[in-house]
Design an enzyme around this catalytic site. Structure first.
Site, PDB file in Angstrom:
ATOM      1  N   SER A  13     -50.074  86.556  55.793  1.00  0.00           N
ATOM      2  CA  SER A  13     -50.606  87.636  56.638  1.00  0.00           C
ATOM      3  C   SER A  13     -51.710  88.433  55.956  1.00  0.00           C
ATOM      4  O   SER A  13     -52.436  89.177  56.606  1.00  0.00           O
ATOM      5  CB  SER A  13     -49.477  88.589  57.058  1.00  0.00           C
ATOM      6  OG  SER A  13     -49.037  89.349  55.948  1.00  0.00           O
ATOM      7  N   GLY A  14     -51.835  88.289  54.640  1.00  0.00           N
ATOM      8  CA  GLY A  14     -52.840  89.055  53.908  1.00  0.00           C
ATOM      9  C   GLY A  14     -54.250  88.540  54.127  1.00  0.00           C
ATOM     10  O   GLY A  14     -54.466  87.478  54.712  1.00  0.00           O
ATOM     11  N   GLU A  37     -44.100  83.974  54.512  1.00  0.00           N
ATOM     12  CA  GLU A  37     -44.140  85.420  54.364  1.00  0.00           C
ATOM     13  C   GLU A  37     -42.800  85.913  53.827  1.00  0.00           C
ATOM     14  O   GLU A  37     -41.813  85.187  53.836  1.00  0.00           O
ATOM     15  CB  GLU A  37     -44.461  86.112  55.686  1.00  0.00           C
ATOM     16  CG  GLU A  37     -45.910  86.582  55.827  1.00  0.00           C
ATOM     17  CD  GLU A  37     -46.364  87.513  54.697  1.00  0.00           C
ATOM     18  OE1 GLU A  37     -45.503  88.100  54.007  1.00  0.00           O
ATOM     19  OE2 GLU A  37     -47.568  87.643  54.488  1.00  0.00           O
ATOM     20  N   ARG A  38     -42.789  87.150  53.347  1.00  0.00           N
ATOM     21  CA  ARG A  38     -41.563  87.708  52.786  1.00  0.00           C
ATOM     22  C   ARG A  38     -40.528  87.947  53.891  1.00  0.00           C
ATOM     23  O   ARG A  38     -40.883  88.148  55.062  1.00  0.00           O
ATOM     24  CB  ARG A  38     -41.855  89.011  52.057  1.00  0.00           C
ATOM     25  CG  ARG A  38     -42.346  90.129  52.948  1.00  0.00           C
ATOM     26  CD  ARG A  38     -42.730  91.364  52.148  1.00  0.00           C
ATOM     27  NE  ARG A  38     -43.142  92.455  53.008  1.00  0.00           N
ATOM     28  CZ  ARG A  38     -44.354  92.611  53.512  1.00  0.00           C
ATOM     29  NH1 ARG A  38     -45.291  91.714  53.242  1.00  0.00           N
ATOM     30  NH2 ARG A  38     -44.637  93.639  54.291  1.00  0.00           N
ATOM     31  N   GLY A 101     -53.499  82.200  42.145  1.00  0.00           N
ATOM     32  CA  GLY A 101     -54.605  83.140  42.028  1.00  0.00           C
ATOM     33  C   GLY A 101     -54.112  84.556  41.819  1.00  0.00           C
ATOM     34  O   GLY A 101     -54.906  85.491  41.741  1.00  0.00           O
ATOM     35  N   THR A 102     -52.792  84.725  41.722  1.00  0.00           N
ATOM     36  CA  THR A 102     -52.182  86.042  41.505  1.00  0.00           C
ATOM     37  C   THR A 102     -52.615  86.612  40.156  1.00  0.00           C
ATOM     38  O   THR A 102     -52.636  85.902  39.154  1.00  0.00           O
ATOM     39  CB  THR A 102     -50.646  85.913  41.535  1.00  0.00           C
ATOM     40  OG1 THR A 102     -50.256  85.331  42.776  1.00  0.00           O
ATOM     41  CG2 THR A 102     -49.973  87.254  41.357  1.00  0.00           C
ATOM     42  N   ALA A 125     -55.669  80.627  37.592  1.00  0.00           N
ATOM     43  CA  ALA A 125     -56.931  81.228  37.155  1.00  0.00           C
ATOM     44  C   ALA A 125     -57.047  82.642  37.695  1.00  0.00           C
ATOM     45  O   ALA A 125     -56.625  82.915  38.826  1.00  0.00           O
ATOM     46  CB  ALA A 125     -58.120  80.394  37.633  1.00  0.00           C
ATOM     47  N   HIS A 158     -63.984  96.537  41.989  1.00  0.00           N
ATOM     48  CA  HIS A 158     -63.284  95.937  43.122  1.00  0.00           C
ATOM     49  C   HIS A 158     -63.033  96.988  44.194  1.00  0.00           C
ATOM     50  O   HIS A 158     -63.228  98.176  43.985  1.00  0.00           O
ATOM     51  CB  HIS A 158     -61.946  95.318  42.674  1.00  0.00           C
ATOM     52  CG  HIS A 158     -62.105  94.014  41.958  1.00  0.00           C
ATOM     53  ND1 HIS A 158     -62.338  93.945  40.607  1.00  0.00           N
ATOM     54  CD2 HIS A 158     -62.075  92.730  42.403  1.00  0.00           C
ATOM     55  CE1 HIS A 158     -62.445  92.676  40.243  1.00  0.00           C
ATOM     56  NE2 HIS A 158     -62.291  91.922  41.314  1.00  0.00           N
ATOM     57  N   LYS A 162     -57.153  97.341  45.455  1.00  0.00           N
ATOM     58  CA  LYS A 162     -56.691  96.487  44.354  1.00  0.00           C
ATOM     59  C   LYS A 162     -55.715  97.264  43.483  1.00  0.00           C
ATOM     60  O   LYS A 162     -55.989  98.412  43.118  1.00  0.00           O
ATOM     61  CB  LYS A 162     -57.871  95.988  43.517  1.00  0.00           C
ATOM     62  CG  LYS A 162     -57.468  94.974  42.452  1.00  0.00           C
ATOM     63  CD  LYS A 162     -58.697  94.313  41.838  1.00  0.00           C
ATOM     64  CE  LYS A 162     -58.310  93.324  40.741  1.00  0.00           C
ATOM     65  NZ  LYS A 162     -57.455  92.220  41.253  1.00  0.00           N
ATOM     66  N   THR A 169     -60.027  88.560  36.337  1.00  0.00           N
ATOM     67  CA  THR A 169     -61.295  87.987  35.894  1.00  0.00           C
ATOM     68  C   THR A 169     -61.807  88.685  34.644  1.00  0.00           C
ATOM     69  O   THR A 169     -62.297  88.040  33.709  1.00  0.00           O
ATOM     70  CB  THR A 169     -62.343  88.089  37.015  1.00  0.00           C
ATOM     71  OG1 THR A 169     -61.847  87.410  38.165  1.00  0.00           O
ATOM     72  CG2 THR A 169     -63.663  87.472  36.590  1.00  0.00           C
TER      73      THR A 169
END
Length: 271
Positions: A13-14, A37-38, A101-102, A125, A158, A162, A169
């Site tokens: 959903s994000g 989803e949770r 990607g977390t 990453a 960002h 966030k 990164t």
């Protein structure tokens, strides 16, 4: 005809979850196999397409990770550290490629992910873009070429939602700079200066985080010494580039041996 590898998107959903769904649906070598989803989320049990405001896709959003992963060959995960650690173990059980990607993962989280990597392919990453990974390699090379008379500062920006800082990164870039210098980043990292801090310690790598508006991602590595300065910078203007990189990683990992990899492996930039 061999069926395209199936991909499950977690945290569907994000913003990134929905971006990943759109990119997978448009991909000619991958197919959408599931959406997660949770527990308790109002999307659970609904058709993913209608939940996203479009036509039905025939895929119901689930809250059962293991059952969903078992139907796929890859899992793409841009969620939160606790969820990612749980997903790593379950993806390993399903022998699915786990693309992570977390960001904001702790050392303990990484140890648990390492255990999962003994049984399945994990591609992790802090950033999935080609440009950032090239920047990482250049940062390492420049740091190796310059001595400690050159101060290194990393500035990242960002959006205002966030939750972790420095960004994954920025930490990638810091690790690259530290590796280039042959030092341990944990020993030279300098964060959050405030008040009377005293003179800058030679050899430190500084980090600075900016949060505001809808900035997708900007990263700058500054090498500064007396009389001159070198600046390396990457700016992301389209969030879909991260999704496309994650899909490339999911496809790349299909024929690889169990283990932990990163985007430098995927892009052939190691070495």
């Amino acid at each position: 005809m061999t069926q395209a590898p199936g991909v499950v998107v977690t945290g569907v959903s994000g913003r990134m979850g929905q971006m990943l769904v759109r990119e997978i649906l448009a991909h000619d070598k991958l197919r959408l196999a599931g959406a997660l989803e949770r527990k308790g989320h109002d999307w659970v049990g609904r058709d993913l397409g209608t939940a996203m405001g479009g036509a039905e896709l025939g895929i119901a959003v689930s809250d059962d990770a293991l059952d969903t992963f078992a139907k796929a060959q890859a899992v793409i995960d841009f969620t939160a550290p606790a969820a990612t650690v749980e997903f790593a173990a379950l993806a390993a059980q399903a022998r699915a490629v786990h693309v992570i990607g977390t960001t904001g993962l702790s050392e303990d989280d990484l140890k648990k992910i390492h255990v999962a990597g003994r049984h399945a392919v994990i591609v992790r990453a802090g950033n999935m873009s080609l440009g950032v990974n090239l920047l990482t390699q250049v940062t390492k090379q420049v740091a190796a070429a310059l001595d400690v008379d050159w101060d290194i500062e990393i500035v990242e920006a960002h959006h205002n939602r966030k939750v972790d800082a420095p960004s994954g990164t920025a930490l990638m870039l810091g690790e690259a700079a530290a590796e280039g210098r042959g030092v341990d980043l944990d020993e030279v990292s300098d964060r959050g200066r405030d008040g009377i801090t005293g003179a800058r310690k030679q050899g430190d790598i500084g980090f600075h985080a900016i949060r505001g508006g809808d900035v997708i991602g900007e990263h700058e590595v500054i090498f500064a010494t007396g009389g001159e300065r070198i600046t390396l910078k990457h700016m992301a203007s389209d969030r879909s580039l991260f999704a496309r990189g994650a899909l490339e990683a999911a496809l790349w990992g299909q024929d690889k041996a169990p283990g932990e990899y990163d985007m430098l492996d995927v892009l052939g930039l190691k070495g």
